[in-house]
Design a protein around this motif. Structure first.
Motif, short mmCIF file in Angstrom:
data_model
loop_
_atom_site.label_atom_id
_atom_site.label_comp_id
_atom_site.label_asym_id
_atom_site.label_seq_id
_atom_site.Cartn_x
_atom_site.Cartn_y
_atom_site.Cartn_z
N ASP A 197 48.54 53.74 29.76
CA ASP A 197 48.22 52.65 30.28
C ASP A 197 49.49 52.26 30.52
O ASP A 197 50.22 51.48 30.56
CB ASP A 197 48.04 51.91 29.25
CG ASP A 197 48.18 51.29 27.79
OD1 ASP A 197 48.43 51.87 27.46
OD2 ASP A 197 47.97 50.14 28.36
N GLU A 198 50.34 53.80 30.53
CA GLU A 198 52.09 53.87 30.52
C GLU A 198 52.28 52.69 31.80
O GLU A 198 51.21 53.14 32.80
CB GLU A 198 52.75 54.60 30.04
CG GLU A 198 53.02 55.46 30.92
CD GLU A 198 53.17 56.56 30.13
OE1 GLU A 198 53.12 57.02 28.55
OE2 GLU A 198 53.26 57.76 30.49
N VAL A 199 53.47 51.54 31.87
CA VAL A 199 54.08 50.97 32.67
C VAL A 199 55.37 52.14 33.33
O VAL A 199 56.01 51.64 34.77
CB VAL A 199 54.72 49.53 32.79
CG1 VAL A 199 52.60 49.13 32.66
CG2 VAL A 199 55.39 49.22 31.61
N MET A 200 55.42 52.35 32.32
CA MET A 200 57.13 53.19 32.95
C MET A 200 57.58 55.07 31.71
O MET A 200 56.41 54.53 30.63
CB MET A 200 57.90 52.70 32.88
CG MET A 200 58.97 51.87 31.04
SD MET A 200 59.54 50.50 31.25
CE MET A 200 61.61 51.62 31.51
N VAL A 201 58.11 54.74 31.95
CA VAL A 201 58.91 56.26 31.21
C VAL A 201 60.55 55.50 30.61
O VAL A 201 61.36 55.34 31.69
CB VAL A 201 58.46 57.97 31.01
CG1 VAL A 201 56.67 57.55 31.93
CG2 VAL A 201 59.91 57.83 33.14
N TYR A 202 60.63 56.27 29.39
CA TYR A 202 61.80 56.38 29.47
C TYR A 202 62.23 56.80 28.37
O TYR A 202 61.82 57.96 27.46
CB TYR A 202 62.73 54.70 28.77
CG TYR A 202 63.49 54.38 28.89
CD1 TYR A 202 64.56 53.44 29.55
CD2 TYR A 202 64.20 53.82 27.30
CE1 TYR A 202 65.88 53.70 29.44
CE2 TYR A 202 66.01 53.71 27.60
CZ TYR A 202 66.30 53.63 28.14
OH TYR A 202 67.62 52.73 28.48
N GLY A 203 63.91 57.79 28.46
CA GLY A 203 64.26 58.86 27.52
C GLY A 203 65.09 59.03 26.77
O GLY A 203 66.74 59.36 26.13
N PHE A 204 66.30 57.27 27.23
CA PHE A 204 67.86 56.95 26.42
C PHE A 204 67.21 56.98 24.90
O PHE A 204 66.38 55.42 24.84
CB PHE A 204 68.43 56.32 27.22
CG PHE A 204 69.88 55.42 26.67
CD1 PHE A 204 70.34 56.62 27.07
CD2 PHE A 204 69.99 54.06 26.22
CE1 PHE A 204 72.07 56.00 26.59
CE2 PHE A 204 71.03 53.85 25.82
CZ PHE A 204 72.30 55.21 25.79
N HIS A 205 68.03 56.84 24.33
CA HIS A 205 68.87 55.65 22.86
C HIS A 205 69.94 55.53 22.68
O HIS A 205 70.53 56.61 23.14
CB HIS A 205 67.66 56.86 21.75
CG HIS A 205 67.29 55.57 20.22
ND1 HIS A 205 68.78 55.65 19.80
CD2 HIS A 205 66.24 55.47 19.95
CE1 HIS A 205 67.83 54.83 18.99
NE2 HIS A 205 66.20 55.00 18.99
N ASP A 206 69.97 54.52 22.54
CA ASP A 206 71.82 53.87 21.78
C ASP A 206 71.83 54.92 21.40
O ASP A 206 73.36 54.44 20.75
CB ASP A 206 71.32 52.68 21.72
CG ASP A 206 72.69 51.77 22.18
OD1 ASP A 206 73.99 52.37 23.05
OD2 ASP A 206 72.67 51.23 22.01
N SER A 207 71.60 55.24 19.96
CA SER A 207 72.58 56.11 18.65
C SER A 207 71.76 57.38 18.45
O SER A 207 71.70 58.24 17.34
CB SER A 207 71.33 55.72 17.28
OG SER A 207 71.22 53.98 17.54
N ALA A 208 72.06 58.31 19.79
CA ALA A 208 71.77 59.49 20.38
C ALA A 208 73.48 59.74 19.06
O ALA A 208 74.65 59.59 19.33
CB ALA A 208 71.71 60.21 21.81
N PRO A 209 73.96 61.20 18.73
CA PRO A 209 72.51 62.49 18.54
C PRO A 209 71.95 61.73 16.81
O PRO A 209 70.38 62.87 16.90
CB PRO A 209 73.30 63.68 18.75
CG PRO A 209 74.69 62.96 17.88
CD PRO A 209 74.62 61.51 17.85
N HIS A 210 71.73 61.06 16.37
CA HIS A 210 71.30 60.71 15.35
C HIS A 210 69.62 60.96 15.46
O HIS A 210 68.81 61.01 14.73
CB HIS A 210 71.83 59.44 14.65
CG HIS A 210 71.22 58.69 12.68
ND1 HIS A 210 71.80 59.58 12.41
CD2 HIS A 210 70.20 58.14 12.38
CE1 HIS A 210 70.43 59.42 11.16
NE2 HIS A 210 70.37 58.66 11.37
N PHE A 211 69.00 59.68 16.45
CA PHE A 211 68.12 59.53 17.00
C PHE A 211 68.26 59.59 18.69
O PHE A 211 69.18 59.41 19.19
CB PHE A 211 67.64 58.30 17.37
CG PHE A 211 67.35 57.50 15.44
CD1 PHE A 211 66.21 57.80 14.73
CD2 PHE A 211 68.29 56.49 15.03
CE1 PHE A 211 65.89 57.26 13.07
CE2 PHE A 211 68.50 55.98 13.49
CZ PHE A 211 66.73 56.15 12.89
#
Ligand SMILES: Cc1cc2nc3c(=O)[nH]c(=O)nc-3n(C[C@H](O)[C@H](O)[C@H](O)COP(=O)(O)OP(=O)(O)OC[C@H]3O[C@@H](n4cnc5c(N)ncnc54)[C@H](O)[C@@H]3O)c2cc1C
Length: 487
Positions: free
Chosen positions: A385-399
């Motif tokens: 039931d997703e409304v969007m997809v997202y691929g960014f993380h503010d703590s890359a490369p840790h996460f």
């Protein structure tokens, strides 16, 4: 009246009809003295809408545009005098329309958020208010794309888009209460200099960042107080190229992106380091919680420098907030002083912009039907039931999202638990701090706004609660509005 009957570009505001009844009406004290005052009941004028969006910030602007474009008579309530919210007051950069691709050889760079958020960028580009999607060239923790904005043009451009869509925009208007009808919201109470009024609607979306509407409606919430408050100051009369050279000379270049600046391509639009090891400056910067990262879309202007302050209590505490507002203003003034003192090209810098009020990355955390988890983000999980997809993380490369992929934001993560007709977006959802470090980013909040505004309008049209909306109808509407999905 159908929204299509509105003339294009005419802003629908609350003039005349129903307003003014309560403004300036003196109220007599029931009993003099005592610790409590019992407010007398009043009759409020009622205005009727199909969708009410509370908060014209990062997510709320997009939610209102999406709802109005579905044909819903939409009211947007904003306490300040303009739309934009934290994206114009905090980081001034949109993160990120793209996946994290660089860390995963062979993974293609792809734009995973489109739709209305991209339209806002296109409009900004036309008026010289955006760097474009500027790829990070340096920056261990920003393996993606940074889209820098002119904060003032963002307010204007989004205001104009709302007017064109026929949204009834109520700025300088505070959401002050919810009128409940069993498990659902019947209306909201708003206050402005035109008085106290009730706005009725079928569907509601809380985009206030703090979850004010959800809290008034009796939703369950907590106040984690897990971020420092953090305001940003815009610094004028500076030389960004010299600033970058200064960082380089001191071995402190943490981040670099090039894009459009003052109309020219391939200019520095983001530069900075978490800290800088210049004796005198480093200690002073630490004492005021100052970061060295900035964005810009104009020569001679650093769009933001951040100053942090960890409060002992939640930022819903008015008196502690008042103290913090003063302290953070002192810190921002000190930050400009440090730039004048230590950074070449900034000798005559001045404070050109400040956040109008305390900014934070999380106030209240509102309980929703689903809570996006850290494994959902990191394992790149998708939902039916997703409304969007997202691929960014503010703590890359840790996460990082696995394999430079995306995760889905499910519709159920926007449905406020226990309330029949209320959705929520933005920084108020997602309990896990490290998952929140992804879902609270601007572009994710914008995408959630498009999902929630669309769903609210469809629910209003069908006269159904948020849990009765067939996902296929929502998905069709989002597909038609150019929202990107992986499958
Ligand atoms: C200093 C700082 C730097 C950041 N840097 C970045 C960055 O570089 N990149 C990134 O992607 N993200 C960044 N973020 C995070 C991001 O900006 C926010 O998480 C996001 O903008 C939140 O959007 P939102 O829609 O939840 O709330 P907001 O954009 O804050 O919108 C809430 C709106 O509701 C209004 N409102 C609130 N209460 C009421 C009420 N009772 N009545 C009427 N109106 C009301 C507010 O005035 C506001 O306009 C940063 C945040 C901060 C604080």
């Amino acid at each position: 009246m159908n929204r299509r009957e509105f003339s294009k570009g005419v802003l629908m505001v609350g003039m005349g009809v129903g307003a003014g009844a309560a403004a300036g009406t003196p109220v007599k004290a029931a009993s003099p003295g005592g610790d409590f005052y019992e407010e007398p009941a009043q009759k409020l004028p009622v205005r009727k809408f199909e969708v009410v969006i509370a908060g014209a910030g990062t997510g709320g602007v997009v939610a209102a545009l999406a709802a109005a474009r579905q044909g819903a008579r939409t009211a947007l309530i904003e306490a300040k005098g303009y739309p934009g919210g934290t994206v114009t007051e905090g980081g001034t950069a949109l993160h990120s329309f793209y996946n994290l691709w660089k860390a995963f050889p062979g993974v293609a760079k792809r734009q995973v958020v489109r739709g209305i958020p991209q339209e806002i960028v296109d409009r900004l580009l036309k008026v010289g208010g955006c760097s474009g999607h500027a790829e990070m060239l340096e920056g261990y923790n920003y393996d993606s794309v940074c889209t820098c904005i002119d904060t003032e043009l963002y307010k204007l451009v989004t205001f104009e888009m709302l007017a064109e869509a026929g949204v009834h925009v109520f700025v300088n208007t505070l959401l002050a209460g919810a009128i409940m009808d069993g498990p659902g919201i019947r209306g909201v109470i708003v206050e402005s200099r035109s008085g106290r009024e009730a706005f009725y609607a079928r569907s509601f979306v809380d985009c206030t960042a703090y979850g004010d509407l959800a809290a008034y409606a009796g939703a369950r919430y907590t106040e984690p107080n897990d971020y420092a408050v953090c305001n940003s100051v815009g610094i004028g009369n500076v030389d960004i190229d010299k600033y970058y050279a200064f960082l380089k000379a001191n071995n402190a270049t943490g981040q670099l992106a090039r894009g459009i600046r003052s109309g020219r391509l391939d200019q520095i639009v983001r530069a900075g380091a978490e800290s800088i090891n210049v004796p005198g400056m480093v200690e002073a910067a630490r004492a005021i919680g100052m970061g060295m990262i900035t964005t810009t879309v104009h020569d001679n202007y650093l769009m933001f420098i951040k100053c942090n302050l960890q409060m002992a209590v939640s930022p819903t505490n008015r008196d502690e907030v008042a103290r913090a507002e003063l302290e953070i203003r002192r810190r921002m003034a000190k930050a400009v002083e440090l730039f004048r003192q230590y950074v070449p090209g900034c000798e005559n810098a001045f404070m050109a912009r400040t956040s109008p009020r305390l900014c934070i990355r999380r106030g209240r955390l509102i309980r929703c039907d689903y809570d996006v988890t850290l494994p959902d983000v990191l394992e790149a999980r998708h939902f039916d039931d997703e409304v969007m997809v997202y691929g960014f993380h503010d703590s890359a490369p840790h996460f990082q999202v696995k394999n430079g992929g995306t995760y889905g934001i499910p519709y159920r993560a926007l449905r406020v638990a226990g309330i029949e007709n209320l959705l929520a977006t933005g920084m108020m959802i997602t309990s896990n701090h490290d998952a929140h470090m992804s879902t609270r980013n601007t572009v994710c909040c914008m995408g959630q706004g498009q999902g929630a505004g669309t769903a609210a309008a469809l629910c209003a049209a069908r006269n159904c609660g948020t849990r009765d909306l067939p996902y296929s109808a929502l998905r069709d509407a989002l597909n038609q509005a150019a929202v990107y999905f992986e499958t």
